[in-house]
Design an enzyme around this catalytic site. Structure first.
Site, PDB file in Angstrom:
ATOM      1  N   CYS A 454       3.979 -22.376  11.149  1.00 38.81           N
ATOM      2  CA  CYS A 454       4.441 -22.677  12.501  1.00 38.81           C
ATOM      3  C   CYS A 454       4.542 -23.950  13.167  1.00 38.81           C
ATOM      4  O   CYS A 454       5.432 -24.385  13.918  1.00 38.81           O
ATOM      5  CB  CYS A 454       3.868 -21.729  13.484  1.00 38.81           C
ATOM      6  SG  CYS A 454       2.082 -22.137  13.706  1.00 38.81           S
ATOM      7  N   HIS A 827      -1.732 -21.726  17.071  1.00 33.93           N
ATOM      8  CA  HIS A 827      -0.364 -21.247  16.599  1.00 33.93           C
ATOM      9  C   HIS A 827       0.569 -22.339  17.571  1.00 33.93           C
ATOM     10  O   HIS A 827       0.331 -22.712  18.579  1.00 33.93           O
ATOM     11  CB  HIS A 827       0.033 -19.830  17.219  1.00 33.93           C
ATOM     12  CG  HIS A 827       1.227 -19.418  17.018  1.00 33.93           C
ATOM     13  ND1 HIS A 827       1.965 -19.412  15.872  1.00 33.93           N
ATOM     14  CD2 HIS A 827       2.551 -19.106  18.021  1.00 33.93           C
ATOM     15  CE1 HIS A 827       3.400 -19.213  16.022  1.00 33.93           C
ATOM     16  NE2 HIS A 827       3.725 -18.660  17.353  1.00 33.93           N
TER      17      HIS A 827
END
Length: 996
Positions: A454, A827
């Protein structure tokens, strides 16, 4: 009397003499008469009406019948009985082989005189059965029209119950066999009138009995989907569809497209024949039904049908634009067919040879219809140019034909392409197909998470949304000796043109992977960004050196030489320069060094240091966010902190820094209140840095990006263990160090240094402080006298021969957010928006701004949230509040775009000119073909998956609970930490993603 009438009619007297004698007979018939005489006269008039060989004889027969029906009703009712009518309808009238064609007209004429008779119900019952039988015999259009006229005038004769549904179905069968036997204008008009009478009867029945509509439509579809008929059904069937209520459209289309009993060949045949209906001159709503069925097929992923039908029919639809009577419907169908066929240029290229001729014909026609169609056609053509660039040789004649017509803007083009794409059509059963993901309604494409990637996805999306950089990358030519940049070009091209909801960046990841990164582990996105930009920069420099050697061997042209001697693309887009100055506090000698940078790493000030109280030497201008008025007083251009300043003495505070500013709103009635620059000391001044209106939504105690930049630019004392070795003094001395920006980058990248090493725990920790982000900020850039002529003048003029600062304005483009408490976990996702020049092309070159009311506010520009495969609409309010709502989600990397000033520098002018001339860049053919092939592959995959799912679902028990778990989204999991393949919407297994 009947003998007299017959003798007169058959005589050779002139018509005017006959007419006088007939008139006497008719007048006599109004008098009382015995039953036998009445029967004789009724038989004669029936014979004249049904078998008369001239119109005159039939008119006499009609007139006599009407007189006897009116003046002798009892005798007429007795004559006009059920048995007689049955004989007429089943056996006909007249000699064998020459049966009368006027039986239905005769019955309609006689019915008006028996409506109140005791035998009326028996007659109606007979006719209900007989008209159904007649229709089943497939009569001609003329006879069908007579039946329709009879039933329209006498609705009591329309079949009822189950017979009514059957009657409607058989009537549709009749229409399907209608053919106009002559091409003469009068015959065509008569044929159209006959068809309208028949379809009008269907409309009348449907209005009173809506339950007959769906069976009728089922029969219609059976006819047009039949593959056994040698001849195609008549286009007159289009007249039936126009009377179907539009509110039934969704249900009808849904049933058709989800009916497993309909084969692909049948559906393809049906939709092909429906498209032929655009040539029917009197049909209404035909285009709406055709488009609805095409959309319905797209929603259930039956792309092979759509591809075949579009390629086989689009030229025929296009040809109908020549005819004003069918032009509107044909253009609607053509628009959808072209705008939805986005996976390949094949459909559009079929039309290229025909477009110039059509445009010339429409211009020659000179009507409102032609003018409107020309504008819509030009818009459609420019959408196709935008979607399928890279064919200048094919497009040149078309471009020449439409050059005088309006050109739609890029937003309009993207809107049209986005809403009409096959992959944009929603299916009501989508919740049952969890793997059948459709393209985001935003029109943007996600990136598949390949296992804690990510960090890369967020950076790539931020770079992609930097429109100037994206256009430059897409404009690169083939054979540019930059393998990594070429891979980025392919990735950007697929993000721009793919039909997939998300694509896999696997190939680009392997090419751009820093060698020290651990596969499968979470990484620092800022570290990856720096490595990527450095790689791209060095790769282009290597290419320049190669071309320099080619030049020396005289193998390179002057144009190529000029191109490769410029800065690299990374330097043009992200490169800035910074001057670091160190001044010895003893001898006051200053040493300086200028360095290039692609991002600014901003440390957080110590808790006991409040930069927000620093003195500002530039006033905060409380104006609208869209433009900045130049200061009236040129002296507002402030000099360096070390110019016009006495040497500091012991105990004197450090030099005041050059503060960064943010632009805010000013309420009516208030005046801008520039802060005085007389205050001295780090804590003495009132806070000059207001958040941008109410949009920042930052707590009072939170820091601002402006605090971090000012801390970065503020002077630093070098004392004690950090003393500076002064070359002039030849010893360690106390000194003062300051950083000054000397060249602002086109895209300013700011990294907030949230990760620090904690010596107590021997681990990296994250600073979770909320930092408010201004949507617009002013950055001080030092301009030296020798650079003045070449510098881009921003908001002020220089104020004297010495060095001075000018304000460079930046607009926020992207914010990369880190969710988690450690750089080794968590994330990444990003917020982005398209940032372009806010000054319109029509802006006066003298810098006079247009009124704010005429310009779009920065907050009104659409924001998007990119979270791996998931892309959604967002807002600046969401960007500002993300940490307030989710304390572990903090802004980490910011992208700002430099706003051009009164006189745009060369880079801004070049980018703006390129945007005006070319819009979206043209991709080379190899890349376009690769995208087209993958789009076709994706459509095939989706269609196969949809069919498998449909078969699976149809075999499941009808339980309302079996699908419940499919609605859960793994990306909504509240657990913090790892960026697994499922984070952000799913890993590589979630889609049949393209692998770069």
């Amino acid at each position: 009397m009947d003998k007299i009438l017959e003798a007169v009619v058959m005589s050779s007297y002139p018509n005017n003499v006959k007419q006088g004698l007939v008139r006497r007979v008719i007048e006599a018939a109004k008098q009382p008469m015995d039953s036998e005489q009445c029967w004789s006269m009724l038989e004669l008039s029936t014979k004249l009406y049904l078998t008369g060989d001239t119109k005159y004889k039939r008119e006499i027969g009609k007139e006599v019948l009407e007189v006897y029906g009116h003046y002798h009703p009892e005798e007429f009712e007795e004559f006009f009985n059920v048995r007689f009518l049955l004989s007429l309808l089943q056996e006909g009238y007249g000699p064998l082989g020459k049966r009368s064609h006027y039986v239905l007209d005769y019955i309609q004429l006689g019915l008006q005189f028996v409506l109140e008779s005791p035998s009326a119900n028996s007659i109606f019952s007979l006719l209900r059965i007989e008209v159904l039988r007649k229709v089943c015999e497939r009569p001609s259009p003329k006879q069908c029209a007579k039946i329709s006229k009879l039933l329209t005038q006498h609705p009591q004769c329309i079949p009822t119950g189950k017979h009514q549904v059957l009657f409607c179905q058989q009537l549709i069968r009749c229409i399907g066999q209608f053919q106009c036997v002559s091409e003469g204008e009068e015959d065509i008009m008569e044929f159209l009138e006959q068809v309208n009478k028949v379809s009008g009867l269907l409309q009348r029945i449907w209005r009173t009995q809506t339950s007959a509509i769906l069976p009728s439509l089922k029969e219609l579809f059976t006819i047009i989907s039949s593959t056994e008929e040698q001849e195609s059904p008549s286009n007159a069937l289009a007249s039936v569809v126009q009377f179907v209520p539009l509110e039934l459209m969704d249900g009808v289309i849904r049933n058709l497209t989800n009916d497993d009993s309909i084969t692909d060949v049948q559906m393809m045949t049906a939709i092909g024949r429906m498209i032929d209906w655009v040539s029917w001159p009197l049909g209404k709503n035909i285009d709406k039904w055709i488009i609805a069925l095409l959309k319905g097929l797209a929603a259930v992923k039956k792309f092979s049908i759509l591809i075949e039908v579009t390629l086989s029919k689009i030229e025929k639809v296009f040809s109908k634009l020549l005819y004003p009577i069918v032009r509107e419907g044909a253009l609607s169908v053509l628009q959808y067919m072209l705008l939805s066929f986005q996976h390949s240029h094949e459909a559009f290229h079929l039309l290229l040879p025909h477009i110039p001729r059509l445009v010339a014909s429409l211009k020659k026609e000179d009507s409102n219809s032609a003018a409107s169609s020309l504008e819509q056609l030009a818009e459609l053509i420019h959408c196709m140019f935008f979607r399928f660039s890279g064919f200048p040789d094919l497009y040149e004649p078309v471009l020449e034909a439409v050059k005088a017509l309006p050109i739609p803007n890029e937003d309009r083009i993207k809107h049209l392409l986005g809403q009409n794409a096959w992959t944009s059509q929603k299916n009501e059963l989508a919740c049952f197909y969890p793997r059948l993901a459709s393209k985001s309604e935003t029109g943007k494409i996600g990136l598949i998470n390949l296992g804690n990637t990510c960090y890369m996805n967020s950076i790539i999306q931020s770079l992609f949304m930097a429109s100037d950089f994206r256009h430059s990358v897409l404009n690169l030519t083939e054979g540019n000796s930059q393998p990594l940049m070429t891979k980025l070009q392919w990735l950007f091209a697929f993000l721009e043109h793919s039909q997939r909801p998300a694509i896999s960046p696997e190939s680009f990841l392997s090419a751009s992977w820093p060698p020290w990164f651990t596969p499968g582990a979470q990484q620092d996105c800022s570290e990856y960004l720096k490595y990527l930009l450095d790689r791209l920069h060095e790769e282009e420099k290597t290419g320049k050196r190669i071309y320099q050697k080619l030049k020396e061997s005289s193998l390179m042209s002057q144009a190529v030489e000029h191109h490769y001697l410029n800065k690299t693309l990374i330097e043009k887009m992200f490169g800035g320069k910074m001057m670091t100055k160190i001044r010895c506090l003893k001898c006051l000698n200053v040493s300086s060094r200028e360095e290039a940078f692609t991002d600014l790493s901003l440390a957080f000030p110590p808790p006991d240091r409040h930069v927000r109280g620093s003195t500002s030497v530039l006033p905060v201008e409380e104006i609208g966010p869209q433009f900045i008025e130049p200061p009236e007083n040129p002296s507002q251009l402030t000099g360096s902190p070390w110019i016009r300043r006495k040497p500091p003495t012991a105990g004197e505070p450090a030099a005041p820094p050059m503060l960064v500013e943010t632009l805010g709103f000013q309420e009516r009635g208030e005046q801008a209140n520039p802060l005085s620059s007389d205050a001295v000391g780090m804590d003495a001044a009132k806070d000059p840095l207001s958040a941008f209106g109410e949009q920042a939504c930052a707590p009072k105690d939170s820091r601002s990006v402006l605090d971090l930049i000012n801390y970065f630019l503020s002077p630093e004392r070098l004392t004690a263990e950090n003393k500076y070795h002064c070359e002039k003094c030849a010893s360690l001395q106390d000194a003062e160090k300051v950083a000054e920006l000397t060249e602002g980058p086109h895209y300013l990248i700011l990294t907030l240094l949230r990760f620090s090493f904690d010596p107590r725990t021997m681990k990296r920790k994250k600073i979770l402080d909320n930092v408010s982000i201004p949507v617009v900020l002013k950055l001080p850039v030092l301009v030296s006298p020798e650079k003045t002529e070449d510098a881009c003048q921003r908001e002020t003029d220089r104020a004297g021969p010495e060095s001075g600062f000018m304000s460079v304005v930046y607009d926020l483009c992207s914010v990369v957010v880190h969710s988690g408490i450690s750089s080794e976990s968590g994330h990444y996702y990003c917020y982005s928006r398209e940032c372009t020049d806010t000054v319109p092309h029509g802006q006066p070159r003298d810098g006079t701004p247009k009124p704010a009311s005429d310009q779009q506010l920065d907050f009104e520009i659409q924001w998007y949230l990119f979270n791996d495969t998931r892309v959604s609409f967002s807002s600046f309010e969401s960007v500002s509040n993300v940490t307030s709502f989710f304390p572990k989600d903090t802004a980490y990397v910011l992208f700002y775009r430099q706003r051009p000033g009164r006189q745009s520098c060369a880079l801004h002018e070049a980018l703006a000119e390129a945007g005006r001339l070319h819009g979206e860049p043209s991709l080379h053919k190899d890349l376009m073909e690769a995208i087209s092939k993958d789009n076709i592959l994706y459509l095939q995959e989706q269609e196969k998956e949809a069919r498998n799912r449909a078969a699976y679902i149809s075999a499941l028990p009808k339980s309302p609970l079996w699908w419940r778990d499919f609605d859960r989204d793994k990306d909504d999991d509240n657990s913090s930490g790892g960026c697994s393949p499922a984070a952000g919407g799913g890993g590589s297994g979630s889609f049949h993603g393209l692998v770069f």
